[in-house]
Structures are given as structure tokens and as C-alpha cells.
Design an enzyme around this catalytic site. Structure first.
Site, PDB file in Angstrom:
ATOM      1  N   HIS A  43      -5.307   2.920   8.343  1.00 14.75           N
ATOM      2  CA  HIS A  43      -4.338   3.524   9.354  1.00 14.75           C
ATOM      3  C   HIS A  43      -5.059   3.547  10.826  1.00 14.75           C
ATOM      4  O   HIS A  43      -6.197   4.248  10.708  1.00 14.75           O
ATOM      5  CB  HIS A  43      -3.715   4.796   8.827  1.00 14.75           C
ATOM      6  CG  HIS A  43      -2.921   5.312   9.710  1.00 14.75           C
ATOM      7  ND1 HIS A  43      -2.917   6.771  10.162  1.00 14.75           N
ATOM      8  CD2 HIS A  43      -1.817   5.047  10.715  1.00 14.75           C
ATOM      9  CE1 HIS A  43      -2.068   7.238  10.853  1.00 14.75           C
ATOM     10  NE2 HIS A  43      -1.340   5.966  11.455  1.00 14.75           N
TER      11      HIS A  43
HETATM   12 CA    CA Z   1      -3.704  -0.932  10.170  1.00 11.23          CA
END
Ligand code: CA
Ligand code: ZLM
Ligand code: ZN
Length: 388
Positions: A179
């Protein structure tokens, strides 16, 4: 050496500095700046450097780093002791642990990859490049005053801040398997940057542990950043077909609604099958199709690197993506040239090894059609709140 024809009127710049590649995070650390040497060797053995403006990047200045990072963090980063053994190093600013070790030349390393991303962004701002590339950048976890996940200085945030001087709206897209939390957080409260990250998410174990579908921006009323964070949480084993479908569908809708005037694409190669830290079954072709799709939008494009822990596959992906940026991908022989340096690292002598060649047995795909459809419809709903 091959010579690639430079397409007329279309400019690509390549920003790098061979000094970056010489740094070492320490024995057995997964992040290996040397992978950039392998990638550069492959890019040059195809002759692609002849079709780009190539720049040896400079160190970012203190003032430039302070555009995002705090003075006390930069002071500490600059003076952090090399000699102290890991287990005695104070864990200030999350520096000195096993993820973010203090190593020789650390501050130069950070200043160099940041300088390259800032230079690349400036080339886009003054229309000297249509696509600018910095494979040594893409270090998306670094925070204002904290190192995180192999990242110390957030070159992406610094580059986007440069783009915002000229561009009203910047779309940030992140195909690293992790992320893109640092970039998301930096632009959490503005509607001038939309952040979109696709990543492995399991709610707990997989680093950094954030990026669920409902993380869409601040929910405080009237905050301009609301709805401008987009997260695509994925499970192990996603394949090219699913990944590319999600990418084109979601990026297409983001571009329609947000109308970005510049795009930054973080091309983390740890989303590839066979990555030491990754979990996906994405291949060089699918990863590259994401780059090709962004290029086809005809919006100024900054390409940065990121993760990637199986160096031969990182080199394959970034070489292929460089060829897409230039527009010579169809002309490349997929067989890796005989004279490529370190050719012995490419045991399968092709840019596009099959899943069987990479893995033996592919990873089980835990992504159902139903779940992917749900992701697309939730994000489509979210985008109803976004206007250019
Ligand atoms: Ca990513
Ligand atoms: N331990 N050595 C992605 C950043 C991922 C945090 C669990 C460290 C490793 C990993 C380091 C040699 C990007 C975590 C992991 C073991 C706390 C992560 C040193 C192996 C080694 O062998 C290793 C002694 C090391 C680190 C594995 N760390 C795997 N995953 C993540 C950070 C960065 O790709 O997104 C962008 C460049 N860290 O899971 C722990 C919780 C530290
Ligand atoms: Zn990563």
C-alpha cells in the site's frame, strides 16, 4: 549494440545516477540498489538509451527535502551513526531497525534518488519531456518525520509537490504490491491529488497493514480530500487478466472524473510473480500493460520504480516498461541480447518468462470475480463524489 529510432516529437527523459546503485542495506536485506545496475545493463544492451534524453541526476538540496520532511528528521538522517551495531541503535524516527537500517552513505543515497525524481518532475513541468523516468525512486512509505518499509525520503511526494506548481490536478497510481501509505497520507487533505494504490491486503499481517477499500480520505465534513484516496485491496495470486482489467477499469474512471493534468505511476516490481516479498502472479506483460495504458492517455507521465526483490524480474519489467515509454516495445527481440552485462542472471533468456519458468507451480489465485466486481462497483460509487 542496437540503435532504436527515436519517435519524432515525442520526448522521454531518463534520470539516474550510478552512485545510487553502489549502496548496500546490509547482508541479506531484500532491498538491493544493485538491481538498478542490472536493469540499466538490460536497457542499454537493447540500445534504448539512444532514444531518450539521459540525465545523471544530482543530489536534492536541503531546501528541496524540507518541502516535505521535517528539519529534525533530516538532521538525524544526515548524522545517523554508521558504526553503532543494529541492536544498540536508538529507534528514533524508525531508523536503524532491520527494515530501515543505517548504512554508509545513507543520506547521499536518499538525496540522489530524490534529486532524480524532482528533476524528472521539472522536465514534465516545463514540457521538455512527455514521459520522465526515475527507476531509482518510488519510495512510497516514507513519512514527514519517519522512515518506513525500506523508504527514508519520499521522492514521490517531493515530485508531486513540484508538479503541483504547474499542474492543477495530479493522479498518483501505485502498482507496488504494498500500500502506498506515505503518499496517500501526505495528500490526504487536498483535492488536487488523487491517490490510487493496488496492493495485497489481508487486514493485519501484510505490510504496512493499511489500504482497505473503505479508506477513501478524511471523513470530516467539508474536507476537500474526502473521497480522493482510492484503495484496491487484493488477495494472493492475482493474474495478469484480472489485474489489467481492474487497472484499466479503475484508472479509466478516475481519469474521467478527476481529469488529471499530470500522472505519476509508481511501478513497484514486487507485484510480479516470483518476487521474494510479493504474493501475486502478475507477469512482465501485465505490469507493462499498466504503463502502456497510462501512456495512451496522453497526459504528462512520471514513471518511478519502487519495490522489487527478485532483481532479474525487476530488470525485465523496467526494461520492458522503458521500451513502452519510448514506443519501441514492438521492435525489441524478447530474447535477451548476448552482450547484456550479467546475462548469467537471466537463466530464462527472455524478457517474458512464463509462470512455469518463474515459479514452477503458480501461486493459488484467491481473488474471486465476485470480489473484484465488488471493488469496482464500490469505487465507482466513491467517484460519484469526485469532480474535476
Ligand atoms: Ca500499491
Ligand atoms: N521485520 N533482512 C516494502 C517494505 C516491506 C515489518 C516484519 C524484519 C521484510 C524483510 C530485513 C536481513 C516497498 C514488516 C519484518 C525482518 C518488522 C518487510 C533484513 C527480510 C529481511 O532478511 C531480512 C537480516 C528484512 C526485511 C524481510 N520487511 C519483508 N517485509 C516489511 C517492509 C517496501 O516495496 O513497498 C517500497 C520500496 N516490514 O513487515 C516487520 C513488521 C521487521
Ligand atoms: Zn513494495
Amino acid at each position: 549494440e542496437n540503435n532504436i529510432v527515436r519517435p519524432k516529437g515525442y520526448k522521454v527523459s531518463w534520470h539516474s545516477n550510478p552512485e545510487i546503485e553502489k549502496h548496500h542495506f546490509g547482508h541479506a536485506h531484500p532491498m538491493k540498489p544493485w538491481r538498478l545496475t542490472l536493469a540499466k545493463g538490460l536497457i542499454m544492451s537493447y540500445g534504448m538509451h539512444t532514444a531518450m534524453d539521459t540525465y545523471v541526476s544530482r543530489l536534492a538540496t536541503r531546501e528541496e527535502l524540507e518541502d516535505f520532511h521535517s528539519e529534525d528528521y533530516l538532521d538525524y538522517l544526515k548524522t545517523a551513526m554508521v558504526a553503532m551495531p543494529d541492536d544498540e541503535t536508538p529507534k528514533d524516527y524508525n531508523l536503524g531497525g532491520s527494515d530501515c537500517p543505517i548504512f554508509e552513505g545513507l543520506f547521499n543515497y536518499c538525496s540522489m534518488y530524490a534529486g532524480a525524481s524532482i528533476d524528472a518532475a521539472r522536465k514534465l513541468c516545463n514540457n521538455e519531456s512527455d514521459i520522465a523516468i526515475n527507476w531509482s525512486g518510488g519510495l512510497h512509505h516514507a513519512k514527514k518525520a519517519e522512515a518506513s518499509g525500506f523508504c527514508y525520503v519520499n521522492d514521490i511526494v517531493l515530485a508531486i509537490l513540484q508538479l503541483l506548481r504547474k499542474h492543477p490536478r495530479v493522479l498518483y497510481i501505485d502498482i507496488d504490491v504494498h500500500h502506498g501509505d506515505g503518499v496517500e497520507e501526505a495528500f490526504w487533505s487536498t483535492d488536487r491529488v488523487m491517490t490510487l494504490s493496488m496492493h495485497k491486503y489481508d487486514g493485519l499481517n501484510f505490510f504496512p497493514g493499511t489500504g482497505d477499500l473503505d479508506r477513501t480520505g478524511p471523513d470530516s465534513e467539508g474536507n476537500p480530500g474526502a473521497h480522493h484516496a482510492i484503495n484496491v485491496p487484493l488477495s494472493d495470486g492475482i493474474n495478469d487478466e484480472q489485474y489489467v482489467w481492474l487497472f484499466k477499469t479503475i484508472v479509466g474512471r478516475c481519469v474521467d472524473k478527476f481529469q488529471p493534468t499530470a500522472i505519476v505511476l509508481q511501478c513497484g516490481a514486487d507485484s510480479l510473480a516470483g518476487d521474494r516479498l510479493g504474493r501475486f502472479n502478475v507477469q512482465v506483460q501485465g505490469h507493462g500493460t499498466c504503463v502502456a495504458y497510462c501512456k495512451s492517455l496522453n497526459i504528462p507521465l512520471l514513471l518511478v520504480g519502487g519495490g522489487g526483490y527478485t532483481p532479474r524480474n525487476v530488470a525485465r519489467a523496467w526494461a520492458h516498461e522503458t521500451s513502452i515509454a519510448i514506443g519501441c516495445d514492438a521492435d525489441l527481440d524478447p530474447l535477451i541480447p548476448e552482450h547484456t552485462p550479467y546475462r548469467e542472471h537471466f537463466r530464462h533468456n527472455t524478457l517474458f518468462p512464463t509462470l512455469e519458468q518463474i515459479l514452477g507451480e503458480p501461486r493459488v489465485n484467491r481473488n474471486t470475480k465476485k470480489k473484484l466486481d465488488e471493488i469496482v462497483s464500490t469505487i465507482t460509487e466513491q467517484l460519484r463524489f469526485v469532480n474535476a
